[in-house]
Design a protein around this motif. Structure first.
Motif, short mmCIF file in Angstrom:
data_model
loop_
_atom_site.label_atom_id
_atom_site.label_comp_id
_atom_site.label_asym_id
_atom_site.label_seq_id
_atom_site.Cartn_x
_atom_site.Cartn_y
_atom_site.Cartn_z
N GLU A 33 6.80 7.07 -11.37
CA GLU A 33 7.09 6.75 -12.94
C GLU A 33 6.02 7.53 -13.74
O GLU A 33 4.79 7.45 -13.31
N LEU A 56 13.82 -0.23 -15.65
CA LEU A 56 12.41 -0.48 -15.70
C LEU A 56 12.06 -1.32 -16.81
O LEU A 56 12.70 -1.46 -17.60
N GLY A 104 7.46 -3.42 -14.10
CA GLY A 104 8.53 -3.97 -12.92
C GLY A 104 9.81 -3.42 -13.06
O GLY A 104 10.16 -2.07 -13.66
N ILE A 146 12.70 -2.01 -5.60
CA ILE A 146 12.20 -1.25 -6.69
C ILE A 146 12.23 0.26 -6.70
O ILE A 146 12.27 1.28 -7.51
N SER A 153 10.76 3.87 -4.22
CA SER A 153 9.33 4.33 -4.39
C SER A 153 9.28 5.65 -5.04
O SER A 153 8.11 6.48 -4.70
N TRP A 158 2.75 5.24 -8.86
CA TRP A 158 3.70 5.14 -7.81
C TRP A 158 3.62 3.24 -7.45
O TRP A 158 2.95 2.61 -7.76
N GLU A 159 4.67 2.85 -6.70
CA GLU A 159 4.57 1.56 -6.46
C GLU A 159 3.57 1.03 -5.76
O GLU A 159 2.79 1.63 -4.90
N GLY A 160 3.18 -0.18 -6.32
CA GLY A 160 1.96 -0.60 -5.64
C GLY A 160 0.64 -0.37 -6.21
O GLY A 160 -0.55 -0.98 -5.88
N ARG A 209 1.84 -1.69 -10.76
CA ARG A 209 3.32 -1.50 -10.82
C ARG A 209 3.59 -2.43 -9.62
O ARG A 209 3.05 -2.15 -8.42
N GLU A 210 4.62 -3.19 -9.69
CA GLU A 210 5.13 -3.71 -8.50
C GLU A 210 5.53 -3.06 -7.26
O GLU A 210 5.84 -1.62 -7.45
N SER A 211 5.54 -3.51 -6.19
CA SER A 211 6.01 -2.73 -4.94
C SER A 211 7.02 -3.95 -4.12
O SER A 211 6.94 -4.96 -4.49
N THR A 241 -2.16 7.23 -2.12
CA THR A 241 -2.47 6.12 -2.89
C THR A 241 -3.89 5.99 -2.41
O THR A 241 -4.17 6.42 -1.22
#
Length: 143
Positions: free
Chosen positions: A67, A137, A131, A62, A64, A80-82, A56-58, A26
Motif C-alpha cells: 500500500e 482500506l 485496516g 487483508i 499481502s 506491507w501487511e504487519g 498495518r494489520e495483517s 520486512t
C-alpha cells in the motif's frame, strides 16, 4: 547432456522467482525498511515534534499487496501487511494521510484511497491503524 542443463536452468529460474528482493523484505522488528521510505527526513526523531505511529494489520482477508502511504498527497512510504512506521511532524498543524493500493501493470481497477486528517495539537504520540473492511482500506486514529 541437454537434460542436466535444462534441469539446472529450470532450478535457477525457480530459485530466482522465490527470492524476495531486499526492498520488499520486512525488517525483523516489523518496521518498514528504509528502501521503501521515500521521505526519510520524517523518520528522524527530534525534540518538540509529534510522533505519528502507523501500523498495518495483517490477516488472511487483508492481502499481502503493498500500500502507498501518503501525507498531504505526497507518497511517504510503501507499507506491507504487519509493518509499522513512525514519523515525526511539527505540532500545531493538521495533516491529511491517505493509503491506497500500489498501482502495477497488472491492476486495471482503481480503489479510492482511505483518508484521515489528524490535528497534531501537541508534541505527543498519535497512533494510526491501517485496516480493511468490506468497503476497502481504512485509516483509523487510535487516540
Amino acid at each position: 547432456m541437454k537434460t542436466p542443463i535444462t534441469a539446472c536452468l529450470l532450478a535457477l529460474t525457480l530459485a530466482a522467482c522465490s527470492t524476495t528482493p531486499p526492498n520488499q523484505q520486512t525488517t525483523p522488528t516489523g518496521q518498514v525498511p528504509l528502501a521503501r521510505i521515500y521521505i526519510k527526513s520524517m523518520t528522524t526523531q527530534m525534540p518538540d515534534l509529534a510522533e505519528v505511529q502507523f501500523s498495518r494489520e495483517s490477516g488472511f482477508f487483508i492481502g499481502s499487496s503493498p500500500e502507498e502511504l501518503a501525507i498531504n498527497d505526497v507518497v511517504l512510504a510503501e507499507i506491507w501487511e504487519g509493518e509499522r512506521l513512525s514519523i515525526w511532524l511539527k505540532p500545531g498543524t493538521s495533516y491529511t494521510f491517505s493509503v491506497k493500493p500500489m498501482r502495477s501493470l497488472n491492476t486495471n481497477y482503481t480503489i479510492p484511497p482511505a483518508t484521515l486528517t489528524l490535528d497534531l495539537k501537541a508534541p505527543s504520540v498519535y497512533k494510526v491503524r491501517i485496516g480493511f473492511d468490506k468497503k476497502g482500506l481504512t485509516l483509523q486514529s487510535q487516540n
